[in-house]
Structure formats: structure tokens, C-alpha cells
Design a protein around this motif. Sequence first.
Motif, PDB file in Angstrom:
ATOM      1  N   LEU A  16      40.603 -75.202-106.946  1.00  0.00           N
ATOM      2  CA  LEU A  16      39.304 -74.538-107.036  1.00  0.00           C
ATOM      3  C   LEU A  16      39.163 -73.484-105.934  1.00  0.00           C
ATOM      4  O   LEU A  16      38.752 -72.347-106.195  1.00  0.00           O
ATOM      5  CB  LEU A  16      38.169 -75.560-106.931  1.00  0.00           C
ATOM      6  CG  LEU A  16      36.757 -74.992-106.943  1.00  0.00           C
ATOM      7  CD1 LEU A  16      36.424 -74.404-108.307  1.00  0.00           C
ATOM      8  CD2 LEU A  16      35.748 -76.057-106.557  1.00  0.00           C
ATOM      9  N   ILE A  17      39.532 -73.840-104.725  1.00  0.00           N
ATOM     10  CA  ILE A  17      39.459 -72.890-103.610  1.00  0.00           C
ATOM     11  C   ILE A  17      40.374 -71.696-103.867  1.00  0.00           C
ATOM     12  O   ILE A  17      39.987 -70.545-103.612  1.00  0.00           O
ATOM     13  CB  ILE A  17      39.803 -73.590-102.279  1.00  0.00           C
ATOM     14  CG1 ILE A  17      38.692 -74.585-101.920  1.00  0.00           C
ATOM     15  CG2 ILE A  17      40.006 -72.569-101.162  1.00  0.00           C
ATOM     16  CD1 ILE A  17      39.032 -75.502-100.755  1.00  0.00           C
ATOM     17  N   GLU A  18      41.567 -71.940-104.399  1.00  0.00           N
ATOM     18  CA  GLU A  18      42.484 -70.832-104.711  1.00  0.00           C
ATOM     19  C   GLU A  18      41.893 -69.887-105.752  1.00  0.00           C
ATOM     20  O   GLU A  18      42.023 -68.665-105.639  1.00  0.00           O
ATOM     21  CB  GLU A  18      43.829 -71.385-105.198  1.00  0.00           C
ATOM     22  CG  GLU A  18      44.648 -72.027-104.103  1.00  0.00           C
ATOM     23  CD  GLU A  18      45.898 -72.715-104.623  1.00  0.00           C
ATOM     24  OE1 GLU A  18      46.233 -72.561-105.820  1.00  0.00           O
ATOM     25  OE2 GLU A  18      46.543 -73.420-103.827  1.00  0.00           O
ATOM     26  N   THR A 115      30.870 -71.144-101.516  1.00  0.00           N
ATOM     27  CA  THR A 115      30.900 -71.934-100.284  1.00  0.00           C
ATOM     28  C   THR A 115      30.256 -73.298-100.496  1.00  0.00           C
ATOM     29  O   THR A 115      30.808 -74.328-100.098  1.00  0.00           O
ATOM     30  CB  THR A 115      30.207 -71.159 -99.140  1.00  0.00           C
ATOM     31  OG1 THR A 115      30.892 -69.927 -98.940  1.00  0.00           O
ATOM     32  CG2 THR A 115      30.196 -71.964 -97.849  1.00  0.00           C
ATOM     33  N   PHE A 116      29.096 -73.315-101.140  1.00  0.00           N
ATOM     34  CA  PHE A 116      28.396 -74.570-101.424  1.00  0.00           C
ATOM     35  C   PHE A 116      29.255 -75.467-102.315  1.00  0.00           C
ATOM     36  O   PHE A 116      29.434 -76.655-102.031  1.00  0.00           O
ATOM     37  CB  PHE A 116      27.049 -74.276-102.082  1.00  0.00           C
ATOM     38  CG  PHE A 116      26.275 -75.501-102.461  1.00  0.00           C
ATOM     39  CD1 PHE A 116      25.600 -76.240-101.504  1.00  0.00           C
ATOM     40  CD2 PHE A 116      26.219 -75.922-103.781  1.00  0.00           C
ATOM     41  CE1 PHE A 116      24.886 -77.376-101.853  1.00  0.00           C
ATOM     42  CE2 PHE A 116      25.507 -77.051-104.145  1.00  0.00           C
ATOM     43  CZ  PHE A 116      24.843 -77.789-103.176  1.00  0.00           C
ATOM     44  N   GLU A 117      29.799 -74.886-103.375  1.00  0.00           N
ATOM     45  CA  GLU A 117      30.613 -75.655-104.315  1.00  0.00           C
ATOM     46  C   GLU A 117      31.850 -76.239-103.634  1.00  0.00           C
ATOM     47  O   GLU A 117      32.181 -77.415-103.831  1.00  0.00           O
ATOM     48  CB  GLU A 117      31.019 -74.747-105.480  1.00  0.00           C
ATOM     49  CG  GLU A 117      31.717 -75.448-106.622  1.00  0.00           C
ATOM     50  CD  GLU A 117      31.936 -74.518-107.787  1.00  0.00           C
ATOM     51  OE1 GLU A 117      31.460 -74.839-108.885  1.00  0.00           O
ATOM     52  OE2 GLU A 117      32.602 -73.463-107.602  1.00  0.00           O
ATOM     53  N   GLU A 118      32.508 -75.445-102.829  1.00  0.00           N
ATOM     54  CA  GLU A 118      33.700 -75.918-102.120  1.00  0.00           C
ATOM     55  C   GLU A 118      33.361 -77.056-101.162  1.00  0.00           C
ATOM     56  O   GLU A 118      34.077 -78.058-101.095  1.00  0.00           O
ATOM     57  CB  GLU A 118      34.369 -74.759-101.388  1.00  0.00           C
ATOM     58  CG  GLU A 118      35.015 -73.758-102.332  1.00  0.00           C
ATOM     59  CD  GLU A 118      35.393 -72.442-101.668  1.00  0.00           C
ATOM     60  OE1 GLU A 118      35.222 -72.303-100.439  1.00  0.00           O
ATOM     61  OE2 GLU A 118      35.874 -71.542-102.395  1.00  0.00           O
ATOM     62  N   LYS A 119      32.271 -76.918-100.420  1.00  0.00           N
ATOM     63  CA  LYS A 119      31.881 -77.959 -99.461  1.00  0.00           C
ATOM     64  C   LYS A 119      31.525 -79.266-100.156  1.00  0.00           C
ATOM     65  O   LYS A 119      31.827 -80.345 -99.664  1.00  0.00           O
ATOM     66  CB  LYS A 119      30.697 -77.499 -98.613  1.00  0.00           C
ATOM     67  CG  LYS A 119      31.070 -76.497 -97.553  1.00  0.00           C
ATOM     68  CD  LYS A 119      29.870 -76.101 -96.730  1.00  0.00           C
ATOM     69  CE  LYS A 119      30.261 -75.071 -95.686  1.00  0.00           C
ATOM     70  NZ  LYS A 119      29.103 -74.613 -94.907  1.00  0.00           N
ATOM     71  N   ARG A 120      30.868 -79.151-101.309  1.00  0.00           N
ATOM     72  CA  ARG A 120      30.385 -80.350-101.999  1.00  0.00           C
ATOM     73  C   ARG A 120      31.404 -81.010-102.915  1.00  0.00           C
ATOM     74  O   ARG A 120      31.331 -82.215-103.137  1.00  0.00           O
ATOM     75  CB  ARG A 120      29.131 -80.008-102.823  1.00  0.00           C
ATOM     76  CG  ARG A 120      27.982 -79.493-102.029  1.00  0.00           C
ATOM     77  CD  ARG A 120      27.507 -80.549-101.053  1.00  0.00           C
ATOM     78  NE  ARG A 120      26.402 -80.036-100.283  1.00  0.00           N
ATOM     79  CZ  ARG A 120      25.368 -80.759 -99.909  1.00  0.00           C
ATOM     80  NH1 ARG A 120      25.301 -82.022-100.224  1.00  0.00           N
ATOM     81  NH2 ARG A 120      24.410 -80.209 -99.205  1.00  0.00           N
ATOM     82  N   LEU A 121      32.343 -80.230-103.451  1.00  0.00           N
ATOM     83  CA  LEU A 121      33.201 -80.784-104.506  1.00  0.00           C
ATOM     84  C   LEU A 121      34.689 -80.900-104.164  1.00  0.00           C
ATOM     85  O   LEU A 121      35.401 -81.638-104.827  1.00  0.00           O
ATOM     86  CB  LEU A 121      33.059 -79.956-105.788  1.00  0.00           C
ATOM     87  CG  LEU A 121      31.664 -79.855-106.396  1.00  0.00           C
ATOM     88  CD1 LEU A 121      31.705 -79.069-107.686  1.00  0.00           C
ATOM     89  CD2 LEU A 121      31.045 -81.237-106.621  1.00  0.00           C
ATOM     90  N   THR A 122      35.177 -80.185-103.158  1.00  0.00           N
ATOM     91  CA  THR A 122      36.623 -80.166-102.901  1.00  0.00           C
ATOM     92  C   THR A 122      37.183 -81.562-102.692  1.00  0.00           C
ATOM     93  O   THR A 122      38.183 -81.938-103.329  1.00  0.00           O
ATOM     94  CB  THR A 122      36.954 -79.269-101.693  1.00  0.00           C
ATOM     95  OG1 THR A 122      36.550 -77.935-101.996  1.00  0.00           O
ATOM     96  CG2 THR A 122      38.439 -79.274-101.400  1.00  0.00           C
ATOM     97  N   SER A 123      36.599 -82.351-101.831  1.00  0.00           N
ATOM     98  CA  SER A 123      37.169 -83.667-101.551  1.00  0.00           C
ATOM     99  C   SER A 123      37.090 -84.584-102.772  1.00  0.00           C
ATOM    100  O   SER A 123      38.030 -85.345-103.040  1.00  0.00           O
ATOM    101  CB  SER A 123      36.491 -84.314-100.344  1.00  0.00           C
ATOM    102  OG  SER A 123      35.121 -84.513-100.608  1.00  0.00           O
TER     103      SER A 123
END
Length: 130
Positions: A16-18, A115-123
Amino acid sequence: MSEFTPPRVAALGHQLIEIHQHLRSLLDDIARLPDFSRELRAHCLAFCGALDRHHTGEERGMFQVLAERHPGLRAILAELRHDHEQIAALIRRVEADPTRAELAGLAAVMESHFTFEEKRLTSVLNELTP
């Protein structure tokens, strides 16, 4: 995993981050194009289509899986869906008139959303199994 299922190359959260990084890069490329050029308009349309497809894919796939497996994320997913609606409206404005101001507005909202999505969903995504 069956013998026909390819192994996951990278964890889903990192994927997702990529994808977000790629979309950020496309937008940076657009920022370097001359104003009011055909090239600017063409790149804006291509970028807007890619961003819209990304969000549509999230809603049809990733968000549904996360809502089923992690009910505690449903409020966050609803907020992200709301962001997608706002971004879709900005995309329509950029497609109609790809000015620097419209692009800057889209970039700001998109960055905040990513930024919000990455912080909340990456892990959570990194822990998902196929």
C-alpha cells in the motif's frame, strides 16, 4: 497455500505504501510540466484515473476484507471512504480544469488521506494472511 498460489513478495501494508509513493511521484512529475499545456492535461487525466482506480480497488477489496476481519476498524474505514468521496470530487474539478491551484488542493487532501491511511492500516495489512 496451494502449489499454484505465488508467495506474497511484500506484506500488504508495505505494498500500500509503495502504491501511494508511486502516486505521489506521478503528481510530482505533473508539477514540473508547463501550465496550460496538452502534456499537463494528459498527465492530469492519467493521474486522476490511476488515483480513482486505486480508491475503487481499496473499497471493493481491501476495505471489505478489513471490515470483516477487524470490525474495530469500521469507523476508520468509513472515514477513509468519506475521504475517497472528497477526493473524487476534487478529481472531477482537476479533470475539468487542471490548474495549479486545483492540483495543489488535490495534492494536499491526497497526502493527508494517504498519511492517515498508512498510519492506521499498514500494520493490520501486514498481518493479514491470504
